[in-house]
Design a protein around this motif. Structure first.
Motif, PDB file in Angstrom:
ATOM      1  N   ARG A 134       0.818  -1.218   0.000  1.00  0.00           N
ATOM      2  CA  ARG A 134       0.000   0.000   0.000  1.00  0.00           C
ATOM      3  C   ARG A 134       0.851   1.268   0.000  1.00  0.00           C
ATOM      4  O   ARG A 134       0.507   2.245  -0.663  1.00  0.00           O
ATOM      5  N   ALA A 135       1.967   1.254   0.708  1.00  0.00           N
ATOM      6  CA  ALA A 135       2.850   2.422   0.724  1.00  0.00           C
ATOM      7  C   ALA A 135       3.431   2.676  -0.671  1.00  0.00           C
ATOM      8  O   ALA A 135       3.561   3.827  -1.096  1.00  0.00           O
ATOM      9  N   ASP A 136       3.764   1.601  -1.373  1.00  0.00           N
ATOM     10  CA  ASP A 136       4.278   1.744  -2.744  1.00  0.00           C
ATOM     11  C   ASP A 136       3.232   2.367  -3.658  1.00  0.00           C
ATOM     12  O   ASP A 136       3.553   3.210  -4.492  1.00  0.00           O
ATOM     13  N   LEU A 137       1.983   1.944  -3.495  1.00  0.00           N
ATOM     14  CA  LEU A 137       0.909   2.495  -4.323  1.00  0.00           C
ATOM     15  C   LEU A 137       0.737   3.979  -4.040  1.00  0.00           C
ATOM     16  O   LEU A 137       0.629   4.784  -4.968  1.00  0.00           O
ATOM     17  N   ALA A 138       0.742   4.356  -2.769  1.00  0.00           N
ATOM     18  CA  ALA A 138       0.625   5.774  -2.414  1.00  0.00           C
ATOM     19  C   ALA A 138       1.778   6.565  -3.020  1.00  0.00           C
ATOM     20  O   ALA A 138       1.574   7.650  -3.589  1.00  0.00           O
ATOM     21  N   ARG A 139       2.987   6.043  -2.927  1.00  0.00           N
ATOM     22  CA  ARG A 139       4.161   6.706  -3.484  1.00  0.00           C
ATOM     23  C   ARG A 139       4.031   6.853  -5.012  1.00  0.00           C
ATOM     24  O   ARG A 139       4.287   7.916  -5.564  1.00  0.00           O
ATOM     25  N   PHE A 140       3.612   5.785  -5.682  1.00  0.00           N
ATOM     26  CA  PHE A 140       3.444   5.834  -7.140  1.00  0.00           C
ATOM     27  C   PHE A 140       2.429   6.907  -7.519  1.00  0.00           C
ATOM     28  O   PHE A 140       2.673   7.707  -8.422  1.00  0.00           O
ATOM     29  N   LEU A 141       1.291   6.925  -6.853  1.00  0.00           N
ATOM     30  CA  LEU A 141       0.240   7.891  -7.175  1.00  0.00           C
ATOM     31  C   LEU A 141       0.725   9.321  -6.955  1.00  0.00           C
ATOM     32  O   LEU A 141       0.461  10.210  -7.771  1.00  0.00           O
ATOM     33  N   GLY A 149      -7.941  -3.884  -0.748  1.00  0.00           N
ATOM     34  CA  GLY A 149      -8.743  -3.968  -1.969  1.00  0.00           C
ATOM     35  C   GLY A 149      -8.269  -2.982  -3.024  1.00  0.00           C
ATOM     36  O   GLY A 149      -8.226  -3.307  -4.214  1.00  0.00           O
ATOM     37  N   ASP A 150      -7.903  -1.765  -2.595  1.00  0.00           N
ATOM     38  CA  ASP A 150      -7.359  -0.773  -3.529  1.00  0.00           C
ATOM     39  C   ASP A 150      -6.069  -1.290  -4.162  1.00  0.00           C
ATOM     40  O   ASP A 150      -5.875  -1.184  -5.372  1.00  0.00           O
ATOM     41  N   LEU A 151      -5.205  -1.839  -3.328  1.00  0.00           N
ATOM     42  CA  LEU A 151      -3.939  -2.375  -3.834  1.00  0.00           C
ATOM     43  C   LEU A 151      -4.196  -3.514  -4.805  1.00  0.00           C
ATOM     44  O   LEU A 151      -3.595  -3.569  -5.884  1.00  0.00           O
ATOM     45  N   GLU A 152      -5.119  -4.394  -4.462  1.00  0.00           N
ATOM     46  CA  GLU A 152      -5.443  -5.521  -5.341  1.00  0.00           C
ATOM     47  C   GLU A 152      -5.968  -5.031  -6.688  1.00  0.00           C
ATOM     48  O   GLU A 152      -5.586  -5.560  -7.733  1.00  0.00           O
ATOM     49  N   GLU A 153      -6.831  -4.012  -6.673  1.00  0.00           N
ATOM     50  CA  GLU A 153      -7.333  -3.457  -7.939  1.00  0.00           C
ATOM     51  C   GLU A 153      -6.194  -2.879  -8.773  1.00  0.00           C
ATOM     52  O   GLU A 153      -6.145  -3.081  -9.983  1.00  0.00           O
ATOM     53  N   ALA A 154      -5.296  -2.150  -8.132  1.00  0.00           N
ATOM     54  CA  ALA A 154      -4.172  -1.548  -8.855  1.00  0.00           C
ATOM     55  C   ALA A 154      -3.295  -2.631  -9.484  1.00  0.00           C
ATOM     56  O   ALA A 154      -2.912  -2.539 -10.655  1.00  0.00           O
ATOM     57  N   LEU A 155      -2.993  -3.668  -8.710  1.00  0.00           N
ATOM     58  CA  LEU A 155      -2.143  -4.746  -9.225  1.00  0.00           C
ATOM     59  C   LEU A 155      -2.850  -5.520 -10.340  1.00  0.00           C
ATOM     60  O   LEU A 155      -2.218  -5.913 -11.329  1.00  0.00           O
ATOM     61  N   ARG A 187      -9.006   5.650  -6.071  1.00  0.00           N
ATOM     62  CA  ARG A 187      -9.759   5.324  -7.284  1.00  0.00           C
ATOM     63  C   ARG A 187      -9.650   6.441  -8.324  1.00  0.00           C
ATOM     64  O   ARG A 187      -9.653   6.184  -9.516  1.00  0.00           O
ATOM     65  N   ARG A 188      -9.509   7.697  -7.865  1.00  0.00           N
ATOM     66  CA  ARG A 188      -9.254   8.792  -8.822  1.00  0.00           C
ATOM     67  C   ARG A 188      -7.927   8.559  -9.527  1.00  0.00           C
ATOM     68  O   ARG A 188      -7.815   8.763 -10.734  1.00  0.00           O
ATOM     69  N   GLY A 189      -6.914   8.131  -8.777  1.00  0.00           N
ATOM     70  CA  GLY A 189      -5.621   7.847  -9.391  1.00  0.00           C
ATOM     71  C   GLY A 189      -5.720   6.733 -10.409  1.00  0.00           C
ATOM     72  O   GLY A 189      -5.179   6.825 -11.517  1.00  0.00           O
ATOM     73  N   LEU A 190      -6.433   5.663 -10.049  1.00  0.00           N
ATOM     74  CA  LEU A 190      -6.621   4.552 -10.993  1.00  0.00           C
ATOM     75  C   LEU A 190      -7.440   5.004 -12.204  1.00  0.00           C
ATOM     76  O   LEU A 190      -7.169   4.583 -13.334  1.00  0.00           O
TER      77      LEU A 190
END
Length: 140
Positions: free
Chosen positions: A27-34, A50-56, A116-119
């Protein structure tokens, strides 16, 4: 002499997302990427598993398409694309008459949740590279 290829902003975002690999594993990686890609604001950003799973899931589906083209190489690839499509189907986007100057696509998020806005912005970038055919030139 070869002519250098200059990727659009949308293509660079899609390529960075699809090639994130181990750099996007929690999750920290996803926040950093966004944040690094200006897809989310600085500050607290609650990210669920769930957010992380959707991103992956979305990342894996885009990787399959960029690697194998429109014809999946295996049943596993076809399933990855189907799962990614379900993520895209769940994202709400709207079309802007006049996109922001720094926008990668005329599609804009129509959701409140920051992750979800980022995705949705990544989905907009994907739509842009599909519409222009640029996806065919992307390499991972």
């Amino acid at each position: 002499m070869t002519t250098p290829t200059h990727l659009s902003t949308a293509a660079r975002l899609v390529t960075d997302f699809a090639s994130s690999g181990a750099r996007l594993s929690d999750r920290a990686d996803l926040a950093r990427f966004l944040r690094e890609h200006r897809l989310a604001t600085d500050g607290a950003m609650p990210i669920t598993l769930g957010d992380l799973e959707e991103a992956l899931t979305l990342r894996d589906a885009i990787r399959v398409v960029l690697t194998h083209g429109p014809e999946p190489a295996s049943d596993a690839d076809a399933e990855a694309i189907a799962r990614g499509q379900r993520v895209l189907d769940g994202l709400r986007v709207t079309v802007r008459l006049l996109p922001d100057a720094d926008s990668v696509s005329p599609l804009a998020p129509a959701v409140v949740d920051e992750v979800r806005r980022g995705l949705a912005r990544i989905a907009g970038a994907w739509a842009a590279v599909l519409a222009t055919g640029e996806w065919r030139d992307l390499r991972l």
